[in-house]
Design a protein around this motif. Sequence first.
Motif, mmCIF file in Angstrom:
data_model
loop_
_atom_site.group_PDB
_atom_site.id
_atom_site.type_symbol
_atom_site.label_atom_id
_atom_site.label_comp_id
_atom_site.label_asym_id
_atom_site.label_seq_id
_atom_site.Cartn_x
_atom_site.Cartn_y
_atom_site.Cartn_z
ATOM 1 N N LEU A 1 0.918 -1.419 0.019
ATOM 2 C CA LEU A 1 -0.075 0.183 0.088
ATOM 3 C C LEU A 1 1.183 1.047 0.030
ATOM 4 O O LEU A 1 1.970 1.252 0.396
ATOM 5 C CB LEU A 1 -1.086 -0.145 1.314
ATOM 6 C CG LEU A 1 -2.156 -1.299 1.342
ATOM 7 C CD1 LEU A 1 -2.473 -0.997 2.676
ATOM 8 C CD2 LEU A 1 -2.934 -1.279 0.008
ATOM 9 N N PRO A 2 0.387 2.344 -0.682
ATOM 10 C CA PRO A 2 1.040 3.430 -0.603
ATOM 11 C C PRO A 2 1.326 4.140 0.683
ATOM 12 O O PRO A 2 0.278 4.095 1.571
ATOM 13 C CB PRO A 2 0.349 4.650 -1.770
ATOM 14 C CG PRO A 2 -0.853 3.966 -1.431
ATOM 15 C CD PRO A 2 -0.926 2.602 -1.304
ATOM 16 N N ASP A 3 2.333 4.954 0.657
ATOM 17 C CA ASP A 3 2.509 5.800 2.045
ATOM 18 C C ASP A 3 1.866 7.147 1.807
ATOM 19 O O ASP A 3 2.422 7.963 1.013
ATOM 20 C CB ASP A 3 4.026 6.115 2.315
ATOM 21 C CG ASP A 3 4.154 6.575 3.674
ATOM 22 O OD1 ASP A 3 3.225 6.993 4.466
ATOM 23 O OD2 ASP A 3 5.232 7.291 3.965
ATOM 24 N N VAL A 4 0.637 7.440 2.410
ATOM 25 C CA VAL A 4 -0.209 8.609 2.503
ATOM 26 C C VAL A 4 -0.003 9.544 3.612
ATOM 27 O O VAL A 4 -0.691 10.368 3.771
ATOM 28 C CB VAL A 4 -1.673 8.314 2.111
ATOM 29 C CG1 VAL A 4 -1.876 7.441 1.029
ATOM 30 C CG2 VAL A 4 -2.080 7.486 3.482
ATOM 31 N N THR A 5 1.289 9.396 4.317
ATOM 32 C CA THR A 5 1.363 10.236 5.533
ATOM 33 C C THR A 5 1.659 11.609 5.222
ATOM 34 O O THR A 5 1.034 12.564 5.673
ATOM 35 C CB THR A 5 2.711 9.729 6.189
ATOM 36 O OG1 THR A 5 2.335 8.317 6.839
ATOM 37 C CG2 THR A 5 3.123 10.314 7.631
ATOM 38 N N PRO A 6 2.475 12.080 3.951
ATOM 39 C CA PRO A 6 2.561 13.208 3.719
ATOM 40 C C PRO A 6 1.335 13.981 3.411
ATOM 41 O O PRO A 6 0.879 15.187 3.615
ATOM 42 C CB PRO A 6 3.578 13.421 2.425
ATOM 43 C CG PRO A 6 4.200 11.966 2.594
ATOM 44 C CD PRO A 6 3.408 11.201 3.407
#
Length: 86
Positions: free
Chosen positions: A20-25
């Motif tokens: 899964l992609p890192d959507v933190t930013p």
Amino acid sequence: MKFTVNVECSPEEARRFMGLPDVTPINEALVAEMGKRMEKNLALMSGESMMSSWMSVGTQAQDAFVKLMTSGASMAAGATAPREKP
């Protein structure tokens, strides 16, 4: 056959494992923007500005109500007035 597997990992490790992609930013940017907007709206919600806003709406609503009632009363008075015979 039935078996159970328990895996201990952090949410970050699980996200990477599943691809899964890192959507933190993106999440941090959205939270910061929401915070800015909330602060701006809270400044607009000071007691004085809220009261002036409510009072202006109240005055407009009262004027509209008075116009409606006077026009309705004048129409009703015209409808009950005796008509002249031709």
